[in-house]
Design an enzyme around this catalytic site. Structure first.
Site, PDB file in Angstrom:
ATOM      1  N   ASP A 289     123.157 -25.091 -60.745  1.00 35.93           N
ATOM      2  CA  ASP A 289     124.102 -26.163 -60.717  1.00 35.93           C
ATOM      3  C   ASP A 289     123.299 -27.193 -60.695  1.00 35.93           C
ATOM      4  OD1 ASP A 289     126.310 -27.161 -59.525  1.00 35.93           O
ATOM      5  OD2 ASP A 289     126.173 -26.380 -58.035  1.00 35.93           O
TER       6      ASP A 289
HETATM    7  C1  BGC Z   1     129.952 -27.574 -59.570  1.00 40.56           C
HETATM    8  C2  BGC Z   1     129.596 -26.983 -60.099  1.00 40.56           C
HETATM    9  C3  BGC Z   1     129.775 -27.447 -61.812  1.00 40.56           C
HETATM   10  C4  BGC Z   1     128.930 -28.331 -61.980  1.00 40.56           C
HETATM   11  C5  BGC Z   1     129.282 -28.961 -62.949  1.00 40.56           C
HETATM   12  C6  BGC Z   1     128.093 -29.080 -59.434  1.00 40.56           C
HETATM   13  O1  BGC Z   1     128.525 -30.417 -58.470  1.00 40.56           O
HETATM   14  O2  BGC Z   1     128.728 -27.965 -57.803  1.00 40.56           O
HETATM   15  O3  BGC Z   1     130.713 -25.608 -59.401  1.00 40.56           O
HETATM   16  O4  BGC Z   1     130.041 -26.376 -61.999  1.00 40.56           O
HETATM   17  O5  BGC Z   1     129.178 -29.693 -60.696  1.00 40.56           O
HETATM   18  O6  BGC Z   1     130.575 -29.922 -63.248  1.00 40.56           O
END
Ligand code: BGC
Length: 744
Positions: A289
């Site tokens: 993540d």
């Molecule tokens: C989120 C993810 C997301 C990523 C990219 C993160 O803050 O938890 O679900 O895919 O950002 O935007």
């Protein structure tokens, strides 16, 4: 004078340099092709050739080039992301793993739980109802069609890696990102996750189901340590991930921010290697993540995390080289991570596309119609005392009341946000509908209880819109420092971001007050809830004659709402979670904690086990017609461990309107020698029935899917015993027919 001129000249050059840097790297950045240039690789024809090529490419890489495969873009490119997101209102392409010297194309991630996101053009894309609404449709074919559109729009925007589906389990309705997932049940999550994954990958977009694992609290997500026993992990929180890997053939997974049993998910070897790769046979690659998921790069290399996103922070060239020279990791550890990524992504880069992708496909009429169909099928009618459907007649007056009645409200403004060409609000949809009939629709934005009440008393029909927006629930964006301190103190420290977990499950006080004020004002009153998860309705649900859960229903939501309220569409959604009578009936939940224990029971398994009556059961939803279930017939009363139970049931539409019904099968474990749930969902299907029509529905469940995880033996075991099988309209035992079968 000369000096001044020199300074002015210098400043001019600087401004020009910074300006062109920003223009070419941030605003009009280069877009790179995602497919392999086959002319550079004339001998690659089959998947085996691609695998061999991946090995050859890794062998040709310098150490720096290998390390570059371990992250998205270098941290020095952070301005591109920051400026685009914050000031240009678009999510730019982050080109991960591109190697020009070796002709390796990159991969580019776009979020997409409710629609494609990354785009250089700033045009709107098809905006679907949130995943929770689609979970409420219980329609996996619909989910496939939706995800095909999302994938097509991603490809049209130069994207080949989808950060969707989100299949984290809804353990408690307060979870801020509940709207991004499909509900409380591992089986439902798995079926939807597989449908989404397969559909996305059809278009050679690599799916990245997320967040692996146990990400079911938002405000403490960067720090919280989720404790649970191995059996709970395997039976409750991982089955849907296993399914997207084994049945969905997911190219990738995204790790979670939180810790699991004391280790950050991205550093957790038990999860990433022992379970995922060694036991489940996952052959794809793992990305982290974003930004705050990888702390100790060495631990993550050892755990098996392939790529840090979006930039190289812990997987930085210097850190990795130092770790190799200190002997903490070997160069071969990095090689095998890079090889794993390349093998998967090159397969997609070499695969023939089923069609051509271009911008004209984005938000085309078919896709927009699909968004409306999804919104209609997801709406759940919870209560209806003879109010709905409203009549089609002309010559009547309608009031649409509520602070959210005319708000473009499609859900979270965090990563799942997606630009939409337009959004039909509830009021706009209802007004469009009545325009044809010549009826007068009054919008009342609920600023004055007394005025709203007197309006409600005068009109023929009252539609009250209540619920939330991205301010009340969604992704919670605070610094890791603030998250750490808040978790430590058990309360918010520092400014509140939009979104986050809900601290209580009630509606906003203004909404509750308005419901109470309007209750009894008009016999044709319906309360329409917009939101992403369960709410506590105990203070008011008895006082109103009709309640409809409309969710964040996407760009066509207002039109879909009108079709459902006026009976052009017969509601068929069913709750993908249980709604308790009291908040204290749910498992313990807190947005701010350093540690939490997830128990074996939650949702309907908890309520069944403890015999707690719920307000609205999992799987429940009304229709404008009635369905009758009869003649449950177990076709396989006895079977072996590798067999499949087959049952048939007759479902009849006994009312006078055509409709669709979601038929559910639960398996029961009353004879188990271990502690097991009373019952578990194991199959479901949607059937369409004309008024008066009956059909025989066949459902089945493989005996292996009835296994429990024996933590001592470290094995899944199918108990040889008699089982119950329940079939019916919801998880409520009064709505289920009972049969039995034995596994011998
Ligand atoms: C989120 C993810 C997301 C990523 C990219 C993160 O803050 O938890 O679900 O895919 O950002 O935007």
């Amino acid at each position: 004078m000369k000096l001044l001129k020199f300074i002015a000249y210098g400043l001019g050059v600087l401004v020009l340099a910074v300006g062109s840097f920003l223009y070419f790297t941030v605003y009009d950045y280069t877009m790179y092709p995602l497919k392999a240039d086959k002319s550079k690789f004339p001998n690659v024809h089959t998947e085996a050739d691609v695998e061999q090529l991946a090995e050859e490419l890794v062998a040709q890489m310098t150490l720096d080039e290998k390390i570059e495969q371990l992250y998205g873009e270098p941290l020095s490119n952070a301005a591109k992301l920051g400026i685009n997101l914050l000031y240009l209102d678009r999510f730019p392409h982050i080109y991960a793993g591109r190697n020009e010297r070796l002709n390796i194309p990159p991969f580019v991630l776009s979020d997409g739980p409710r629609g494609a996101r990354v785009s250089k053009e700033r045009r709107g894309m098809t905006n679907f109802p949130v995943a929770m609404s689609r979970g409420a449709s219980w329609d996996v074919d619909l989910e496939s069609r939706i995800n095909e559109v999302i994938a097509i729009e991603m490809r049209a925007n130069g994207v080949n890696y989808a950060a969707t589906p989100c299949i984290n389990l809804l353990r408690h309705p307060g979870w801020g990102r509940a709207q991004e997932t499909y509900g409380e049940d591992p089986w439902l999550l798995g079926e939807f996750g597989v449908a989404a994954t397969l559909a996305i990958q059809k278009h050679n977009v690599m799916a990245c189901p997320k967040h692996f694992a146990l990400n079911s609290i938002e405000n403490s997500r960067f720090v919280i340590d989720v404790q649970l026993d191995e059996r709970t992990l395997r039976e409750v929180y991982l089955p849907h991930f296993k399914k997207v890997v084994q049945e969905g053939n997911a190219a990738s997974l995204m790790t979670a921010y939180n810790k699991v049993q004391g280790e950050y998910s991205s550093e957790n070897r038990h999860l990433l290697t022992e379970i995922l790769r060694d036991e489940w046979g996952f052959e794809g690659f793992l990305t982290s993540d974003w930004f705050f998921a990888v702390y100790d790069g060495i631990a993550s290399v050892k755990a098996g995390l392939n790529v840090e996103m979006p930039f190289g922070q812990a997987y930085d060239n210097k850190i990795m080289k130092q770790a190799i020279s200190d002997g903490q990791i070997q160069e071969s550890d990095i090689e095998s991570l890079v090889l794993g990524t390349l093998k998967t992504r090159l397969k997609y880069a070499f695969a023939e596309d089923p069609m051509e992708y271009n911008q004209s496909l984005i938000a085309n009429p078919e896709s927009v119609a699909l968004s409306r169909e999804a919104a209609e099928k997801g709406m759940v009618l919870l209560k209806n005392e003879g109010v709905l459907p409203f009549s089609h007649s002309g010559n009547k007056t309608i009031a649409v009341i509520g602070a959210l009645a005319d708000v473009e409200n499609t859900g979270d403004h965090g990563s799942s946000n997606s630009a939409s060409p337009y959004v039909v609000t509830p009021y706009a949809g209802i007004n469009n509908y009545h325009f044809k009939l010549g009826n007068e629709v009054t919008l009342d934005n609920a600023s004055d209880l007394v005025a709203s009440k007197s309006l409600a008393e005068k009109v023929d029909e009252v539609i009250l819109i209540v619920g939330y927006t991205y301010v009340d629930e969604g992704e919670f964006l605070v610094s890791t420092g603030a998250a750490t301190e808040s978790a430590k103190q058990g309360k918010l420290v520092g400014p509140k971001s939009d979104g986050g977990d809900r601290l209580n499950l009630k509606l906003r006080p203004e909404d509750e007050a308005m419901i109470q004020a309007l209750a009894g004002s008009n016999k044709n009153l319906v309360v329409v809830y917009v939101g992403g998860s369960g709410i506590d309705m105990s203070a008011w649900d008895k006082n109103v004659p009709a309640i409809l859960f409309a969710w964040y229903s996407g760009m066509e939501g207002g039109n879909a709402l009108a079709s459902v309220l006026y009976g052009d569409v017969n509601p068929s959604g069913k709750l993908p979670f249980s709604i308790a009578r009291k908040e204290s009936d749910y498992p313990y939940f807190t947005p701010y904690a350093e540690e939490i224990t997830y128990g074996y029971y939650h949702g309907y398994t908890l309520f069944d086990k403890k015999n707690i009556e719920v307000a609205y059961p999992f799987g429940f939803g009304l229709s404008y017609t009635q369905y009758n279930y009869s003649e449950l017939n177990v076709l396989t009363p006895e079977l072996a461990e590798d067999g499949t139970v087959k049952v048939q049931v007759t479902v009849s539409n006994t009312g006078d309107m055509a409709g669709e019904e979601v038929v559910q099968l639960y398996a029961g474990f009353a004879n188990s020698s271990v502690d097991r749930p009373v019952k578990l969902l194991r199959d479901f299907t949607r059937v369409a029935l004309q008024a008066g029509e009956s059909t025989v529905v066949t459902l089945d469940v493989a005996a292996k899917d009835l296994a429990w995880y024996n933590p001592e033996a470290k094995q899944w075991q199918v108990e040889k015993m008699p089982y119950e099988v329940y079939v019916g309209a919801s998880s409520d035992k009064n709505q289920l027919l009972l049969g039995s079968f034995t596994i011998e």
